[in-house]
Design an enzyme around this catalytic site. Structure first.
Site, mmCIF file in Angstrom:
data_model
loop_
_atom_site.group_PDB
_atom_site.id
_atom_site.type_symbol
_atom_site.label_atom_id
_atom_site.label_comp_id
_atom_site.label_asym_id
_atom_site.label_seq_id
_atom_site.Cartn_x
_atom_site.Cartn_y
_atom_site.Cartn_z
ATOM 1 N N LYS A 13 0.827 -1.222 0.000
ATOM 2 C CA LYS A 13 0.000 0.000 0.000
ATOM 3 C C LYS A 13 0.857 1.266 0.000
ATOM 4 O O LYS A 13 0.605 2.179 -0.769
ATOM 5 C CB LYS A 13 -0.927 0.054 1.233
ATOM 6 C CG LYS A 13 -1.911 -1.081 1.355
ATOM 7 C CD LYS A 13 -2.870 -0.848 2.511
ATOM 8 C CE LYS A 13 -2.221 -0.766 3.873
ATOM 9 N NZ LYS A 13 -1.555 -2.020 4.325
ATOM 10 N N ARG A 88 -9.294 1.481 9.268
ATOM 11 C CA ARG A 88 -8.953 0.085 9.551
ATOM 12 C C ARG A 88 -10.065 -0.587 10.347
ATOM 13 O O ARG A 88 -9.954 -1.778 10.656
ATOM 14 C CB ARG A 88 -7.665 0.018 10.354
ATOM 15 C CG ARG A 88 -6.402 -0.228 9.534
ATOM 16 C CD ARG A 88 -5.255 -0.139 10.497
ATOM 17 N NE ARG A 88 -4.071 -0.832 10.170
ATOM 18 C CZ ARG A 88 -2.990 -0.293 9.588
ATOM 19 N NH1 ARG A 88 -3.012 0.936 9.167
ATOM 20 N NH2 ARG A 88 -1.907 -1.001 9.426
ATOM 21 N N ARG A 127 11.024 -7.103 4.726
ATOM 22 C CA ARG A 127 10.978 -5.728 5.226
ATOM 23 C C ARG A 127 11.573 -5.655 6.631
ATOM 24 O O ARG A 127 12.266 -4.701 6.967
ATOM 25 C CB ARG A 127 9.527 -5.229 5.235
ATOM 26 C CG ARG A 127 9.417 -3.776 5.592
ATOM 27 C CD ARG A 127 8.061 -3.215 5.223
ATOM 28 N NE ARG A 127 7.046 -3.532 6.199
ATOM 29 C CZ ARG A 127 5.767 -3.218 6.070
ATOM 30 N NH1 ARG A 127 5.340 -2.604 4.977
ATOM 31 N NH2 ARG A 127 4.907 -3.514 7.000
ATOM 32 N N ARG A 133 11.899 -2.599 11.419
ATOM 33 C CA ARG A 133 10.653 -2.138 12.038
ATOM 34 C C ARG A 133 10.332 -3.055 13.205
ATOM 35 O O ARG A 133 10.252 -4.265 13.053
ATOM 36 C CB ARG A 133 9.509 -2.170 11.010
ATOM 37 C CG ARG A 133 9.362 -0.865 10.264
ATOM 38 C CD ARG A 133 8.207 -0.895 9.300
ATOM 39 N NE ARG A 133 6.904 -1.186 9.903
ATOM 40 C CZ ARG A 133 5.761 -0.872 9.337
ATOM 41 N NH1 ARG A 133 5.733 -0.219 8.188
ATOM 42 N NH2 ARG A 133 4.623 -1.191 9.908
ATOM 43 N N ARG A 144 -0.605 -9.012 13.356
ATOM 44 C CA ARG A 144 -1.130 -7.918 12.527
ATOM 45 C C ARG A 144 -2.013 -8.461 11.408
ATOM 46 O O ARG A 144 -3.009 -7.837 11.029
ATOM 47 C CB ARG A 144 0.013 -7.066 11.986
ATOM 48 C CG ARG A 144 0.642 -6.217 13.097
ATOM 49 C CD ARG A 144 1.983 -5.665 12.694
ATOM 50 N NE ARG A 144 1.876 -4.742 11.602
ATOM 51 C CZ ARG A 144 2.782 -4.628 10.620
ATOM 52 N NH1 ARG A 144 3.833 -5.398 10.604
ATOM 53 N NH2 ARG A 144 2.608 -3.750 9.680
HETATM 54 P P1 AMP Z 1 1.042 0.744 9.040
HETATM 55 O O1 AMP Z 1 2.335 1.423 8.742
HETATM 56 O O2 AMP Z 1 -0.104 1.317 8.251
HETATM 57 O O3 AMP Z 1 1.123 -0.752 8.933
HETATM 58 O O4 AMP Z 1 0.687 1.077 10.575
HETATM 59 C C1 AMP Z 1 1.562 0.697 11.623
HETATM 60 C C2 AMP Z 1 0.792 0.632 12.918
HETATM 61 O O5 AMP Z 1 0.231 1.912 13.224
HETATM 62 C C3 AMP Z 1 -0.409 -0.325 12.938
HETATM 63 O O6 AMP Z 1 -0.025 -1.660 13.178
HETATM 64 C C4 AMP Z 1 -1.230 0.271 14.068
HETATM 65 O O7 AMP Z 1 -0.692 -0.053 15.345
HETATM 66 C C5 AMP Z 1 -1.044 1.768 13.845
HETATM 67 N N1 AMP Z 1 -2.091 2.298 12.924
HETATM 68 C C6 AMP Z 1 -1.892 2.878 11.697
HETATM 69 N N2 AMP Z 1 -3.069 3.246 11.143
HETATM 70 C C7 AMP Z 1 -4.036 2.891 12.026
HETATM 71 C C8 AMP Z 1 -5.451 2.976 12.039
HETATM 72 N N3 AMP Z 1 -6.139 3.504 10.998
HETATM 73 N N4 AMP Z 1 -6.114 2.503 13.124
HETATM 74 C C9 AMP Z 1 -5.460 1.982 14.176
HETATM 75 N N5 AMP Z 1 -4.130 1.853 14.227
HETATM 76 C C10 AMP Z 1 -3.409 2.299 13.171
#
Ligand code: AMP
Length: 192
Positions: A13, A88, A127, A133, A144
């Site tokens: 994404k 989400r 990654r 990360r 996740r």
């Molecule tokens: P991502 O980089 O989009 O995978 O986001 C990393 C982490 O940020 C996720 O695993 C969540 O802990 C938090 N996060 C990001 N976006 C959201 C969202 N829309 N709702 C809840 N947690 C989020």
């Protein structure tokens, strides 16, 4: 262009969002990136989010929704936006719909990235090695993916019911996937 991007962690994404936002000259709002920047800067928001992120859990809806609503009010989002990683949960999607209805600027599409679980695990392990990360270690990755399946996957139906869903095969070279996405979005604009 007003677009949300849906897909499990590791679906590509973020990579595609940058390219799509550039193509449509709209703001690229990646909630995970905003949280990571806040954690790095040690802000209050960062402190509120960190423990959830490290566990691979979702940050509570009220925290995320408030942050995104503020971000959407910024000037650069007026030309359009692409939301990467939000919504989400159904509650987040409903909050977004309400705000956009108030503004009279509804979403144009929800782009869903289709990737097999096998491919996701392969990409996420790569990654983790490359970017260090904290949330890309194997146990957290699995968690996740479960969180995605339970909380986020229902959004595919949510947007399908509203006639907004565009699903794209997200396996293949980056440029090929970008091309598929742009073709699908152009087709959607012509028919919409
Ligand atoms: P991502 O980089 O989009 O995978 O986001 C990393 C982490 O940020 C996720 O695993 C969540 O802990 C938090 N996060 C990001 N976006 C959201 C969202 N829309 N709702 C809840 N947690 C989020």
């Amino acid at each position: 262009m007003r677009l949300v991007v849906l897909g499990p962690p590791g679906a590509g994404k973020g990579t595609q969002a940058v390219r799509i936002a550039e193509q449509f000259a709209c703001a690229d709002v990646a909630t995970g990136d905003i949280f990571r920047a806040n954690v790095a800067e040690g802000t209050e928001l960062g402190r509120a989010a960190q423990e959830y992120m490290d566990r691979g859990d979702l940050v509570p809806d009220e925290v995320v929704i408030a942050m995104v609503m503020e971000r959407l009010a910024e000037r650069d989002c007026q030309a359009g936006f692409l939301l990467d990683g939000f919504p989400r949960t159904v509650a987040q999607a409903e909050a977004l719909d309400r705000r956009l209805a108030e503004l009279g600027t509804p979403l144009e599409a929800a782009l869903s990235f289709d990737v097999t679980e096998e491919e996701l695990l392969r990409r996420l392990a790569g990654r983790a090695a490359a970017q260090h990360r904290a949330d890309d270690v194997e146990q957290t990755i699995r968690h996740r993916l479960e969180v995605f399946a339970i909380k986020t996957r229902p959004l595919i139906d949510y947007y399908a019911h509203r006639g907004l869903l565009i699903s794209v095969d997200a396996i293949g070279p980056i440029e090929v996937v970008t091309k598929r996405i742009l073709t699908a979005l152009e087709g959607n604009r012509r028919s919409g």
